[in-house]
Design a protein around this motif. Structure first.
Motif, PDB file in Angstrom:
ATOM      1  N   THR B 302      16.256  -5.901  -0.344  1.00 43.08           N
ATOM      2  CA  THR B 302      16.110  -4.682   0.450  1.00 43.08           C
ATOM      3  C   THR B 302      15.374  -3.607  -0.349  1.00 43.08           C
ATOM      4  O   THR B 302      14.486  -2.925   0.173  1.00 43.08           O
ATOM      5  N   THR B 303      15.714  -3.477  -1.633  1.00 46.89           N
ATOM      6  CA  THR B 303      15.035  -2.474  -2.462  1.00 46.89           C
ATOM      7  C   THR B 303      13.531  -2.736  -2.488  1.00 46.89           C
ATOM      8  O   THR B 303      12.720  -1.814  -2.349  1.00 46.89           O
ATOM      9  N   LEU B 304      13.167  -3.997  -2.649  1.00 48.21           N
ATOM     10  CA  LEU B 304      11.739  -4.316  -2.719  1.00 48.21           C
ATOM     11  C   LEU B 304      11.037  -4.022  -1.397  1.00 48.21           C
ATOM     12  O   LEU B 304       9.916  -3.507  -1.376  1.00 48.21           O
ATOM     13  N   ILE B 305      11.707  -4.320  -0.280  1.00 52.93           N
ATOM     14  CA  ILE B 305      11.085  -4.026   1.013  1.00 52.93           C
ATOM     15  C   ILE B 305      10.892  -2.515   1.163  1.00 52.93           C
ATOM     16  O   ILE B 305       9.839  -2.042   1.602  1.00 52.93           O
ATOM     17  N   TYR B 306      11.883  -1.753   0.741  1.00 52.94           N
ATOM     18  CA  TYR B 306      11.751  -0.290   0.754  1.00 52.94           C
ATOM     19  C   TYR B 306      10.555   0.146  -0.091  1.00 52.94           C
ATOM     20  O   TYR B 306       9.741   0.980   0.324  1.00 52.94           O
ATOM     21  N   ALA B 307      10.445  -0.447  -1.301  1.00 49.32           N
ATOM     22  CA  ALA B 307       9.359  -0.054  -2.211  1.00 49.32           C
ATOM     23  C   ALA B 307       7.999  -0.344  -1.588  1.00 49.32           C
ATOM     24  O   ALA B 307       7.076   0.484  -1.640  1.00 49.32           O
ATOM     25  N   VAL B 308       7.881  -1.516  -0.971  1.00 53.61           N
ATOM     26  CA  VAL B 308       6.600  -1.888  -0.358  1.00 53.61           C
ATOM     27  C   VAL B 308       6.283  -0.946   0.814  1.00 53.61           C
ATOM     28  O   VAL B 308       5.147  -0.482   0.966  1.00 53.61           O
ATOM     29  N   LEU B 309       7.309  -0.630   1.607  1.00 49.66           N
ATOM     30  CA  LEU B 309       7.104   0.302   2.724  1.00 49.66           C
ATOM     31  C   LEU B 309       6.563   1.639   2.230  1.00 49.66           C
ATOM     32  O   LEU B 309       5.586   2.166   2.763  1.00 49.66           O
ATOM     33  N   VAL B 310       7.191   2.180   1.197  1.00 49.46           N
ATOM     34  CA  VAL B 310       6.768   3.481   0.677  1.00 49.46           C
ATOM     35  C   VAL B 310       5.347   3.392   0.119  1.00 49.46           C
ATOM     36  O   VAL B 310       4.507   4.262   0.384  1.00 49.46           O
ATOM     37  N   ALA B 311       5.071   2.301  -0.614  1.00 52.43           N
ATOM     38  CA  ALA B 311       3.740   2.156  -1.202  1.00 52.43           C
ATOM     39  C   ALA B 311       2.671   2.062  -0.109  1.00 52.43           C
ATOM     40  O   ALA B 311       1.628   2.726  -0.178  1.00 52.43           O
ATOM     41  N   LEU B 312       2.934   1.267   0.921  1.00 52.19           N
ATOM     42  CA  LEU B 312       1.956   1.135   2.014  1.00 52.19           C
ATOM     43  C   LEU B 312       1.765   2.475   2.724  1.00 52.19           C
ATOM     44  O   LEU B 312       0.651   2.853   3.085  1.00 52.19           O
TER      45      LEU B 312
END
Ligand SMILES: Nc1ncnc2c1ncn2[C@@H]1O[C@H](COP(=O)(O)OP(=O)(O)OP(=O)(O)O)[C@@H](O)[C@H]1O
Ligand code: SF4
Ligand SMILES: [Mg+2]
Lengths: 328, 331
Positions: B302-312
């Motif tokens: 979940t943390t990684l999905i959050y990180a990718v969302l923010v980066a995109l």
């Protein structure tokens, strides 16, 4: 030639934190059909505020036109309804501003912006407006104008942008063009081109011009009459040749002295007038130029001189005749 | 543009590496493990724990667990089991038989993906953002046009509250008013199929963003109103309405529109408290639960999905700018 525009006793003030700034203090002048009036004076003397007050473009608050009239074809611009003055702006009286970079909307195309006056005043559709815009851009010397309609302002050079600005002001063939220091932001060679362009177009279209500058050199070949402003007052008006031949106010003399000259090494040199421009927080009851004036006499500190007739077509606001150095 | 996007996408790799390292370290530094039950419940007996640890590879050294997560590892039968680089977020330690992808992205039964946990959180985020835009932008515009009047002061007051009050505090107040006192909504809705039950959580979640949108719009409008080209527009004889709509609002909204991507990412990743309070079937509540349960792979995923969302979302700012502002080119 009949009087097209007549400004009488115009006063404009700004309410600021430091107090009320008296930017324009009872300015009067006239403009005849097809005539070119130059307004000169140093920075902050109220040139822009004078013409913007006429068209009611002063930001309000803090600004307020507190007195005076601005009759255009007999009707007072200051009294008419918002709709009435809107129909005059851009169609009968147009303005060109100083900085061609910031005076265009950066996110609308040139074609769109130049055609806006046609849309509101002439009710033209896109196609008709585009044709007229191309015609105007050709007149001001933009190469391949049709290809440039969809370009944005940043894709033009400074000089080209000012040409476009002039085209935009003239697109509805106004009777009066007001140019507020249109060449100040440009380099010298481009300045000369813009002045030449203005002359050519004036002879072509026959409109009257108010050309604001703080450079007497620029105005010499262009204006019929000159109004010199100082501290919110007009302190001398005369046909342009009289101003150069018989300057009748010490400040005008100073301005002529500060015309850029080529010195021996061939460099442009600017002789400036000593002293600071006046603070406008109070309306003075003495001559506003007195603190900087070489000719000052006792009376200058007691009374602010009104504009006085010197010869039939020449007025000046000074107690002293600078040619003789004696009181008038 | 293509080159720019490619470069920005490559940047995701170090971002993911750093985020996963930090998360991994923090997660294992926290006391407890996935097999602990709270004290009142029956504990998992040591033999079973040992078996589970071996099965999930938790008996291996930490660095090995980390590389196994990122790259992969050989299992007991000597088969290579690929990790994150193959897009595999691993099995959940607490929801038996489900992978992290299934927990987050698989909708129940035959429904569409918007009924997955991710879909629920996305929808909540989008509704909150819509609320923030529909209220925030007009509020900012009107505030600026009526600067220093009563309207402006009232709007500034509400904006200040929205920016300074955390959303869980706002949630408690609004729940007390609308659920406990007025009985207009139920605190924990039985079904989320009805759109009306989304209103309260979406408004609470979006309130801060609404306030920031209003503030940014107001500041941007005031900035635009002073520009020379506004004076030019007036000098052409345009009506005040045209000056405001065509020349002021359009220009002022450029910075506002560009932050909408990050705002949405902020709402989707910042909703876990609200989701937990309302018993919302989204990603945020699952995240909070996973943290409590030390469900390591679920926390990581979940943390990684959050990180990718923010980066995109941050990449979207630059892309949106290119479309809105003709002066900006990417290369
Ligand atoms: N928005 C404003 N608020 C307060 N004071 C103002 C404002 N606009 C102009 N003024 C004041 O009015 C006076 C006249 O300004 P104006 O812009 O007419 O000068 P100017 O002669 O056009 O000078 P420049 O050559 O620099 O353009 C200045 O002293 C200025 O401080
Ligand atoms: S009135 Fe007096 S102070 Fe003013 S310009 Fe004339 S001589 Fe100078
Ligand atoms: Mg000026």
């Amino acid at each position: 030639m009949s009087e097209l525009l007549s400004v009488q006793g115009l006063e404009t003030q700004f309410r600021t934190r430091e107090g009320i700034v008296h930017a324009v203090n009872g300015v009067s002048f006239g403009l005849k059909e097809g005539e070119t009036l130059g307004i000169v004076g140093e920075s902050g003397c109220g040139k822009s505020v004078t013409v913007m007050s006429m068209l009611r473009l002063i930001p309000s608050p803090p600004g307020k036109v507190s007195a005076g009239k601005a009759l255009f074809q007999g009707k007072d611009l200051l009294k008419m309804s918002d709709d009435e003055i809107r129909h005059i702006r851009g169609s009968q009286i147009s303005m060109v501003f100083q900085d061609p970079m910031t005076s265009f909307n950066p996110v609308l195309t040139i074609g769109r912006q130049v055609s806006e006056p046609l849309e509101v005043h002439m009710g033209m559709n896109r196609k008709q407006a585009d044709d007229r815009v191309v015609e105007m851009l050709t007149k001001v010397g933009i190469p391949n104008p049709r290809d440039r309609l969809n370009d944005y302002p940043h894709q033009f050079s400074g000089g080209m942008r000012q040409r476009v600005m002039i085209a935009m002001a003239l697109v509805c063939t106004p009777q009066v063009l007001i140019a507020d220091e249109p060449t100040t932001a440009l380099d010298v060679t481009i300045q000369a081109q813009i002045v030449e362009l203005a002359k050519r177009i004036r002879d072509d279209l026959g409109m009257a011009i108010i050309w604001i500058t703080h450079d007497l050199g620029v105005i010499a070949g262009l204006a019929d009459r000159l109004a010199v402003m100082y501290g919110g007052y007009i302190i001398e008006t005369a046909p342009i040749r009289d101003v150069y031949a018989h300057p009748s106010h010490p400040y005008t003399l100073g301005l002529l002295g500060s015309l850029p000259r080529m010195d021996e090494s061939g460099q442009r040199r600017l002789v400036s007038i000593d002293g600071l421009p006046p603070v406008l927080l109070e309306k003075p009851n003495f001559c506003p130029f007195a603190p900087r004036c070489k000719y000052v006499v006792e009376r200058c500190w007691k009374e602010n001189p009104p504009l006085m007739q010197i010869s039939p077509d020449h007025t000046a606001a000074c107690w002293v005749n600078p040619e003789t150095g004696r009181e008038r | 543009m293509g080159k720019f996007l490619l470069r920005r996408m490559l940047w995701l790799i170090p971002v993911i590496l750093v985020v996963s390292t930090i998360t991994f370290v923090l997660m294992h530094a926290a006391p407890g493990g996935p097999w602990d039950r709270d004290l009142s419940a029956r504990q998992v007996d040591p033999a079973t724990q040992k078996m589970l640890n071996t099965y999930y590879g938790l008996d291996k050294p930490l660095w090995r667990q980390f590389t196994a997560y990122l790259v992969g590892d050989v299992d007991s039968e000597g088969k290579f089991d690929c990790g994150l680089i193959c897009g595999d977020l691993g099995p959940s330690y607490r929801q038996r038989g489900l992978t992290i992808q299934q927990i987050l992205f698989m909708p129940p039964e035959e429904k569409s993906v918007i009924y997955s946990r991710f879909g629920y959180s996305m929808r909540l985020g989008i509704y909150s953002l819509l609320f923030a835009i529909i209220i925030g932008i007009p509020a900012g515009v009107i505030s600026a046009l009526k600067q220093n009047t009563m309207v402006d002061y009232v709007s500034l007051f509400i904006v200040t509250i929205g920016i300074s009050v955390p959303n869980f505090v706002m949630a408690i107040f609004l729940i007390i008013i609308f659920a406990s006192t007025l009985h207009m909504v139920s605190i924990v809705p039985r079904s989320w199929d009805e759109i009306s039950v989304w209103v309260l959580p979406a408004v609470i979640l979006g309130f801060g963003t609404m306030a920031r949108t209003a503030r940014l719009t107001r500041a941007s409008m005031l900035e635009t109103m002073r520009q020379d080209y506004i004076r030019t527009a007036r000098s052409k004889g345009l009506s005040e309405r045209v000056v405001i709509i065509r020349h002021m609002i359009k220009n002022s909204l450029i910075p506002v529109v560009t932050i909408l991507g990050p705002a949405l990412a902020g709402l989707v990743t910042g909703s876990f408290i609200i989701e937990t309070m309302f018993g919302f079937p989204g990603m945020g509540r699952a995240y909070v639960t996973a943290i409590g349960q030390r469900d390591y792979s679920m926390i990581m995923g979940t943390t990684l999905i959050y990180a990718v969302l923010v980066a995109l979302a941050n990449v979207s700012v630059d892309v949106v700018y290119v479309f809105l502002d003709p002066r900006i080119r990417l290369d």
